[in-house]
Design an enzyme around this catalytic site. Sequence first.
Site, PDB file in Angstrom:
ATOM      1  N   GLN A 105      49.089  50.547  49.343  1.00 24.41           N
ATOM      2  CA  GLN A 105      49.231  49.779  48.187  1.00 24.41           C
ATOM      3  C   GLN A 105      48.182  50.443  47.282  1.00 24.41           C
ATOM      4  O   GLN A 105      48.047  49.994  45.964  1.00 24.41           O
ATOM      5  CB  GLN A 105      48.917  48.417  48.544  1.00 24.41           C
ATOM      6  CG  GLN A 105      49.940  47.641  49.196  1.00 24.41           C
ATOM      7  CD  GLN A 105      49.274  46.283  49.801  1.00 24.41           C
ATOM      8  OE1 GLN A 105      49.417  45.196  49.009  1.00 24.41           O
ATOM      9  NE2 GLN A 105      48.562  46.291  50.944  1.00 24.41           N
ATOM     10  N   HIS A 118      52.284  51.361  44.681  1.00 28.13           N
ATOM     11  CA  HIS A 118      51.698  50.820  43.256  1.00 28.13           C
ATOM     12  C   HIS A 118      51.221  51.815  42.419  1.00 28.13           C
ATOM     13  O   HIS A 118      50.648  51.623  41.482  1.00 28.13           O
ATOM     14  CB  HIS A 118      50.728  49.988  43.646  1.00 28.13           C
ATOM     15  CG  HIS A 118      51.056  48.591  44.359  1.00 28.13           C
ATOM     16  ND1 HIS A 118      50.151  47.956  45.019  1.00 28.13           N
ATOM     17  CD2 HIS A 118      52.121  48.048  44.393  1.00 28.13           C
ATOM     18  CE1 HIS A 118      50.853  46.920  45.491  1.00 28.13           C
ATOM     19  NE2 HIS A 118      52.157  46.936  44.975  1.00 28.13           N
ATOM     20  N   CYS A 167      54.934  57.404  29.856  1.00 33.13           N
ATOM     21  CA  CYS A 167      55.090  57.139  28.482  1.00 33.13           C
ATOM     22  C   CYS A 167      55.260  55.516  28.279  1.00 33.13           C
ATOM     23  O   CYS A 167      56.004  55.039  29.441  1.00 33.13           O
ATOM     24  CB  CYS A 167      56.163  57.519  27.787  1.00 33.13           C
ATOM     25  SG  CYS A 167      56.489  57.178  25.977  1.00 33.13           S
ATOM     26  N   CYS A 181      61.911  57.142  27.754  1.00 36.54           N
ATOM     27  CA  CYS A 181      61.190  58.528  27.435  1.00 36.54           C
ATOM     28  C   CYS A 181      60.762  59.269  28.824  1.00 36.54           C
ATOM     29  O   CYS A 181      59.980  58.213  29.618  1.00 36.54           O
ATOM     30  CB  CYS A 181      59.897  58.260  26.571  1.00 36.54           C
ATOM     31  SG  CYS A 181      59.182  59.873  26.350  1.00 36.54           S
ATOM     32  N   SER A 218      44.893  42.425  52.457  1.00 42.01           N
ATOM     33  CA  SER A 218      44.892  40.955  52.294  1.00 42.01           C
ATOM     34  C   SER A 218      46.526  40.538  52.510  1.00 42.01           C
ATOM     35  O   SER A 218      46.430  39.135  52.863  1.00 42.01           O
ATOM     36  CB  SER A 218      44.209  40.197  51.245  1.00 42.01           C
ATOM     37  OG  SER A 218      44.983  40.718  50.112  1.00 42.01           O
ATOM     38  N   ASN A 256      41.130  44.830  60.328  1.00 40.51           N
ATOM     39  CA  ASN A 256      40.701  44.199  59.092  1.00 40.51           C
ATOM     40  C   ASN A 256      39.478  43.576  59.378  1.00 40.51           C
ATOM     41  O   ASN A 256      39.107  43.128  60.313  1.00 40.51           O
ATOM     42  CB  ASN A 256      41.823  43.209  58.572  1.00 40.51           C
ATOM     43  CG  ASN A 256      41.637  42.728  57.060  1.00 40.51           C
ATOM     44  OD1 ASN A 256      40.374  42.271  56.801  1.00 40.51           O
ATOM     45  ND2 ASN A 256      42.549  42.764  56.215  1.00 40.51           N
ATOM     46  N   GLU A 277      38.660  40.716  58.163  1.00 45.80           N
ATOM     47  CA  GLU A 277      38.800  39.141  58.363  1.00 45.80           C
ATOM     48  C   GLU A 277      40.468  39.023  58.778  1.00 45.80           C
ATOM     49  O   GLU A 277      40.997  39.765  58.789  1.00 45.80           O
ATOM     50  CB  GLU A 277      38.683  38.510  57.284  1.00 45.80           C
ATOM     51  CG  GLU A 277      39.323  39.128  56.126  1.00 45.80           C
ATOM     52  CD  GLU A 277      38.802  38.459  54.747  1.00 45.80           C
ATOM     53  OE1 GLU A 277      37.613  37.913  54.384  1.00 45.80           O
ATOM     54  OE2 GLU A 277      39.443  38.552  53.643  1.00 45.80           O
ATOM     55  N   ALA A 287      37.042  49.750  58.767  1.00 44.90           N
ATOM     56  CA  ALA A 287      38.202  50.682  59.018  1.00 44.90           C
ATOM     57  C   ALA A 287      37.548  51.974  59.251  1.00 44.90           C
ATOM     58  O   ALA A 287      38.371  52.521  60.386  1.00 44.90           O
ATOM     59  CB  ALA A 287      38.928  50.902  57.490  1.00 44.90           C
TER      60      ALA A 287
END
Length: 262
Positions: free
Chosen positions: A103, A130, A138, A144, A207, A231, A233, A249
């Site tokens: 992500q 993402h 553009c 475009c 999360s 993680n 948490e 990590a």
Amino acid sequence: MSDAHDVARARALLRDARRLLVFTGAGVSAESGVPTFRGAGGLWKSFRAEELATPAAFARDPRLVWEWYAWRRTLVAACAPNAAHVAIARHAAAHPGTTVVTQNVDGLHQRAAADVAAHARGAAPVVALHGTLFGERCVRWPACPTRGALAPAVDASSVDTLPRCPACGALLRPDIVWFGEPLDPADLDAAFDAARGADACLVVGTSAVVQPAASVAAAAAHAGAPLVEVNAEATPLSALATVTLRGRAAEVVPAVLDRGRT
Ligand code: BV8
């Protein structure tokens, strides 16, 4: 760091996977110095997502939005892949059936893969759901077609100095998926195909609140793949995990992936 028994269980689940899905969020980059979104000191804490990471925000105040992204670019450009990114890249290079879906827009998985590829077999593809912090498109895209790394240095001091599309003259915007915008269907297909075909799934540092991305790891679990979650948490994915490893990590991911560790 999680206990040795859980780490050993996770290693056993991941070691023999021939089609491992690795799914990551901002937590995998935290130890590289990239701020997460929702944790203490997270990016969204300083700004509300609606203010900056939406098409409406850009239409309302493109200068402010570019100022935020230019600041993030400068910050992330000074960061380096950490031991988690490197362990994932090394595993992916040694296990061609691995798919990395992130992500994150910081490009650190891609940099780690490129570094590993320079010394080993080709780099496994990274699906960046993402988008990328280091690319633009553009504001009229796809009408475009202009898209790419067109404006590495953005002067956000005024609207007049913001980058413009070389083809049509409209504003360029960060090549990032904002809230309320659809993800690239090709990326979604690649991610969910990998999830449905996975024989194991490693989830690192998310999360699991943003959709549709968060459903990718769940899809792997629902298709029968054992899920290992790394993680700091608990998250909504923890209930689906075969093994949950609480810890950082950069410490836990090498422990569960690096070959040759007992
Ligand atoms: C869509 C780019 C539909 C921006 C991002 C109302 C209006 C509109 C949409 C919605 C709405 N309500 C809900 C939605 C859907 C929305 C959504 O999911 N909202 C959430 C907040 C409820 N989704 C969307 O809008 C998506 N699009 O739905 O379009 C559509 C369809 C067709 C046609 C038109 C429209 C688009 C979502 C993409 C948004 N863009 N990023 C930018 O980066 O500037 S999302 C943003 O959150 C980041 O990309 C980030 O990756 C993502 C998820 O966050 P995480 O990565 O998980 O990071 P976080 O900080 O939250 O968590 C970090 C974790 O790591 C924590 O668990 C922490 O414990 C852990 N951790 C920390 N340190 C460590 C660690 N773990 C290990 N080691 C450590 N050291």
